[in-house]
Design a protein around this motif. Structure first.
Motif, mmCIF file in Angstrom:
data_model
loop_
_atom_site.group_PDB
_atom_site.id
_atom_site.type_symbol
_atom_site.label_atom_id
_atom_site.label_comp_id
_atom_site.label_asym_id
_atom_site.label_seq_id
_atom_site.Cartn_x
_atom_site.Cartn_y
_atom_site.Cartn_z
ATOM 1 N N TYR A 120 0.958 -1.148 0.058
ATOM 2 C CA TYR A 120 -0.017 -0.113 0.025
ATOM 3 C C TYR A 120 0.862 1.197 -0.086
ATOM 4 C CZ TYR A 120 -3.480 3.466 1.392
ATOM 5 O OH TYR A 120 -4.029 4.551 1.375
ATOM 6 N N TYR A 123 2.383 1.905 -3.206
ATOM 7 C CA TYR A 123 1.078 2.368 -4.393
ATOM 8 C C TYR A 123 0.977 3.716 -4.088
ATOM 9 C CZ TYR A 123 -3.627 3.334 -5.841
ATOM 10 O OH TYR A 123 -4.737 3.797 -6.514
ATOM 11 N N VAL A 124 0.964 4.234 -2.779
ATOM 12 C CA VAL A 124 0.545 5.605 -2.620
ATOM 13 C C VAL A 124 1.774 6.442 -2.969
ATOM 14 C CG1 VAL A 124 0.485 7.244 -0.707
ATOM 15 C CG2 VAL A 124 -0.940 5.406 -0.722
ATOM 16 N N THR A 126 3.914 5.726 -5.646
ATOM 17 C CA THR A 126 3.714 5.707 -7.031
ATOM 18 C C THR A 126 2.657 6.657 -7.594
ATOM 19 O OG1 THR A 126 4.403 3.356 -7.042
ATOM 20 C CG2 THR A 126 3.422 4.192 -8.951
ATOM 21 N N TRP A 127 1.400 6.519 -6.897
ATOM 22 C CA TRP A 127 0.439 7.449 -7.056
ATOM 23 C C TRP A 127 0.831 8.665 -6.939
ATOM 24 C CZ3 TRP A 127 -2.788 11.215 -4.886
ATOM 25 C CH2 TRP A 127 -3.728 11.344 -5.478
ATOM 26 N N ILE A 128 1.551 9.206 -6.128
ATOM 27 C CA ILE A 128 1.795 10.476 -5.621
ATOM 28 C C ILE A 128 2.904 11.121 -6.752
ATOM 29 C CG2 ILE A 128 3.287 12.020 -4.184
ATOM 30 C CD1 ILE A 128 1.940 10.539 -1.992
ATOM 31 N N GLU A 130 3.021 9.810 -9.703
ATOM 32 C CA GLU A 130 2.349 9.745 -11.078
ATOM 33 C C GLU A 130 1.403 11.212 -11.151
ATOM 34 O OE1 GLU A 130 2.636 8.050 -13.846
ATOM 35 O OE2 GLU A 130 4.237 6.767 -12.867
ATOM 36 N N ILE A 131 1.006 11.664 -10.042
ATOM 37 C CA ILE A 131 -0.035 12.781 -10.115
ATOM 38 C C ILE A 131 0.677 13.873 -10.137
ATOM 39 C CG2 ILE A 131 -0.245 12.981 -7.601
ATOM 40 C CD1 ILE A 131 -2.978 12.868 -10.490
#
Length: 154
Positions: A120, A123-124, A126-128, A130-131
Motif C-alpha cells: 500500500y 502504491y501511494v 507511485t500514485w503521488i 504519477e500525479i
C-alpha cells in the motif's frame, strides 16, 4: 497448580489404587496372613504410589510456576515461548508445541500485514509520483495564462 487440584485430576488413579490395596488386603487376610504383614504390604504399596505422584506434582508445579513468572515479567506476552524452556513431561510438551505453533501463526500474520502495508505504501508513493506531473502541468498552464483568466468576462 495446587496439590488439591493435582489430586483432583488423579482421582481415578487414586481410587483404583485404594480399591486394589483393599482387595489385596482382604485376599491376604482370607489366606490367614499376619495382620502386620498385610499392613506392611499396604504401606509399601502406598509409598510406591505416592512417591511418583509427589515427584510428578513438584516437577509440574515448578514448570508452571516458571511459566507464570516468565509471563508476568514479559511486556510483550507473545514472546513467552521464546523465553520458555522445553518441558520434560508430556502435557508440558503439548503445551509448548501449541504455544510454538501459535507464535509461528502470529508471526506469519504479522508478516502478511507488513507485506500488505508495504504494498500500500508503494502504491501511494507511485500514485503521488504519477500525479505530480499533471499537477505541475496545470500549475504551469495557470501561471502562463494568468492574464487570460483574469480577462475573461462572464
Amino acid at each position: 497448580m495446587t496439590f488439591r487440584g493435582f489430586l483432583k485430576e488423579k482421582w481415578l488413579f487414586l481410587t483404583c489404587q485404594t480399591v486394589m490395596i483393599a482387595a489385596v488386603s482382604i485376599l491376604l487376610f482370607g489366606l490367614n496372613f499376619n495382620i502386620s504383614g498385610i499392613v506392611f504390604i499396604g504401606i509399601c504399596w502406598l509409598l510406591a504410589m505416592l512417591v511418583p505422584l509427589l515427584w510428578e506434582y513438584f516437577k509440574k508445579r515448578s514448570y508452571y510456576k516458571k511459566l507464570y513468572d516468565s509471563l508476568e515479567k514479559l511486556d510483550k506476552k507473545h514472546l513467552l515461548v521464546s523465553v520458555l524452556e522445553p518441558p520434560d513431561f508430556i502435557e508440558g510438551e503439548i503445551l509448548y508445541d501449541v504455544l510454538s505453533q501459535t507464535k509461528k501463526a502470529m508471526n506469519d500474520e504479522v508478516a502478511a500485514y507488513r507485506h500488505l502495508n508495504e504494498d500500500y505504501h508503494d502504491y501511494v508513493e507511485t500514485w503521488i509520483h504519477e500525479i505530480k506531473i499533471p499537477i505541475s502541468c496545470i500549475d504551469l498552464v495557470c501561471e502562463n495564462n494568468k492574464n487570460d483568466v483574469t480577462n475573461i468576462k462572464l
